[in-house]
Design an enzyme around this catalytic site. Structure first.
Site, short mmCIF file in Angstrom:
data_model
loop_
_atom_site.label_atom_id
_atom_site.label_comp_id
_atom_site.label_asym_id
_atom_site.label_seq_id
_atom_site.Cartn_x
_atom_site.Cartn_y
_atom_site.Cartn_z
N TYR A 1 0.83 -1.21 0.00
CA TYR A 1 0.00 0.00 0.00
C TYR A 1 0.86 1.27 0.00
CZ TYR A 1 -3.97 -3.01 1.30
OH TYR A 1 -4.93 -3.99 1.33
N LYS B 1 3.50 -15.42 1.99
CA LYS B 1 3.46 -16.14 0.71
C LYS B 1 4.92 -16.40 0.33
CE LYS B 1 0.94 -17.68 -2.72
NZ LYS B 1 0.06 -18.83 -2.61
N ASP C 1 -3.03 -18.16 1.40
CA ASP C 1 -4.21 -18.82 0.80
C ASP C 1 -4.73 -19.91 1.72
OD1 ASP C 1 -1.70 -19.85 0.22
OD2 ASP C 1 -2.19 -20.56 -1.78
N ASP D 1 -5.11 -6.79 6.11
CA ASP D 1 -6.34 -6.07 5.77
C ASP D 1 -7.44 -7.08 5.46
OD1 ASP D 1 -8.14 -4.18 4.95
OD2 ASP D 1 -7.00 -3.48 3.22
N ASP E 1 -10.55 -8.72 8.32
CA ASP E 1 -11.98 -8.62 8.01
C ASP E 1 -12.63 -10.01 7.98
OD1 ASP E 1 -12.07 -5.92 7.89
OD2 ASP E 1 -12.85 -5.79 5.85
#
Ligand code: NAD
Length: 353
Positions: free
Chosen positions: A142, A187, A219, A243, A247
């Site tokens: 980001y 990852k 994943d 992020d 959630d």
């Protein structure tokens, strides 16, 4: 002990839920002999109405002068047509960045009493779930270099060793106060930055011999969170994965009005707020659930003021009140009676000891 807390009630249900958290803190002060001093600050839509902007220098400076900040929520339809840079939500981003908060702690808790609210099968959540997602907040894709070249676009995932080190210490510190298990989500099979995360987290772990450390690809973590959420204690991850996973983790609890959060920096300073928004659909009706904000106050006592006993007292009071049948509108079943915001606050205050 005297503690200076900046209160930013904000908009919508913000003022009513903050009022209940203040009552709980005052009761903790009375029982445990602490003094809380509150500085009331204006931000978000309320600040647009008063000052023309969502966040003023004065609010930032007074927040910086406090030991911790407690925020309700900002925003609402009244300000939906404000131009981007002047939207109420900019107050949150402005506070987080000017206060240098790089570490986001988001617990996802399913209380056994409320397991029916979870969208997961009852046998998966029967024993309750208590996960702490630790998300890096100021680095990664980001914030890395981004741009366009010919007909392509790029966003760079960049992490330095010190950035990973400081968030990892926060995660291991949090684990020491919990079940002493950290899962780093990454990852590393494809990303070089993830391989650096693995190196650095392994080094940090050496200073926390009591904590078990393991790694999981993102994943797989997304699947495991719905398949077997009980396996997680602290989940440590970079900004974008955090992020998404934070959630996901909060949605499996099924009760947005119950979830607190903390944003921290290297010293003890922190900003504490519920994860939900200003709920304009129920604002002013006195029916909002104050528990997320009250549990945010507990996190403040634990992480900023190192008052573990007092934080436990609040969390225990919430659990006991739920066990004894406290239900606000958002968590009640059809035939149950709903408590008002004030009644819910009172039920929790009564159980602080
Ligand atoms: P929201 O979280 O405000 O509300 C979503 C739904 O959950 C609503 O039906 C609401 O009534 C319910 N709800 C939320 N908190 C509750 C509580 N404590 N008790 C009972 N029910 C509760 O999300 P939204 O509707 O998408 O956003 C409303 C406004 O809040 C928007 O202006 C948005 O930008 C803002 N917002 C602010 C924050 C923040 O300040 N941190 C976060 C998210 C959204």
């Amino acid at each position: 002990m005297k503690m200076n807390i900046a209160l930013v009630p904000g908009d919508g249900i913000g003022p009513e839920i903050i009022a209940e958290a203040v009552k709980v803190l005052e009761k903790v002060g009375e029982v445990y002999g602490h003094e809380f001093c509150f500085d009331h600050l204006i931000a978000g839509g309320a600040s647009i109405d008063l000052n023309g902007v969502p966040l003023t220098e004065e609010t930032i400076n007074r927040a910086k002068a406090a030991d911790a900040v407690m925020l309700g929520a900002v925003g609402g339809p009244k300000w939906d047509n404000e131009p981007g840079p002047n939207r109420p939500e900019r107050a949150l981003l402005g506070l987080r960045s000017s206060l240098g908060l790089f570490c986001n702690l988001r617990p996802a808790i399913i209380y056994p009493e409320l397991s029916e609210a979870s969208p997961l099968k009852s046998e998966v959540v029967a024993n309750g779930i208590d996960i702490m997602v630790v998300r890096e907040l100021t680095g990664g894709i980001y914030f890395g270099e981004k741009g366009r070249k010919d007909d392509a676009a790029y966003d760079v995932m960049y992490y330095s060793r010190p950035e990973i080190e400081r968030i990892s210490k926060k995660a291991f510190d949090a684990a020491m106060l919990r079940d002493k298990h950290v899962t780093v989500v990454d990852k590393a099979n494809v990303l070089e930055s993830s391989r650096l995360w693995r190196e650095v987290t392994k080094e940090v772990a050496a200073s926390y011999p009591e904590v078990t450390l393991d790694y999981m690809y993102v994943d797989n973590a997304a699947m495991q969170l719905v398949k077997n959420p009980g396996q997680f204690d602290v989940v440590l991850t970079e900004n974008m994965f955090g992020d998404i996973l934070s959630d996901e983790a909060s949605m499996i609890t099924g009760s947005i009005g119950m979830l607190p959060s903390a944003s921290l920096r290297e010293d003890k300073f922190g900003m504490y707020e519920p994860i939900h928004g200003s709920a304009p659909d129920i604002a002013g009706k006195g029916i909002s659930n104050p528990i997320a904000t009250i549990l945010s106050a507990a996190m403040m006592l634990r992480y900023t003021f190192s008052l573990e006993k007092e934080a436990d007292a609040i969390e225990r009071a919430v659990k006991e009140a739920l066990r004894d049948g406290l239900r606000t509108m958002d968590i009640k079943k059809n035939d149950e009676k709903a408590s008002s915001t004030e009644e819910a606050g009172l039920e929790i205050v009564r159980r602080i000891r």
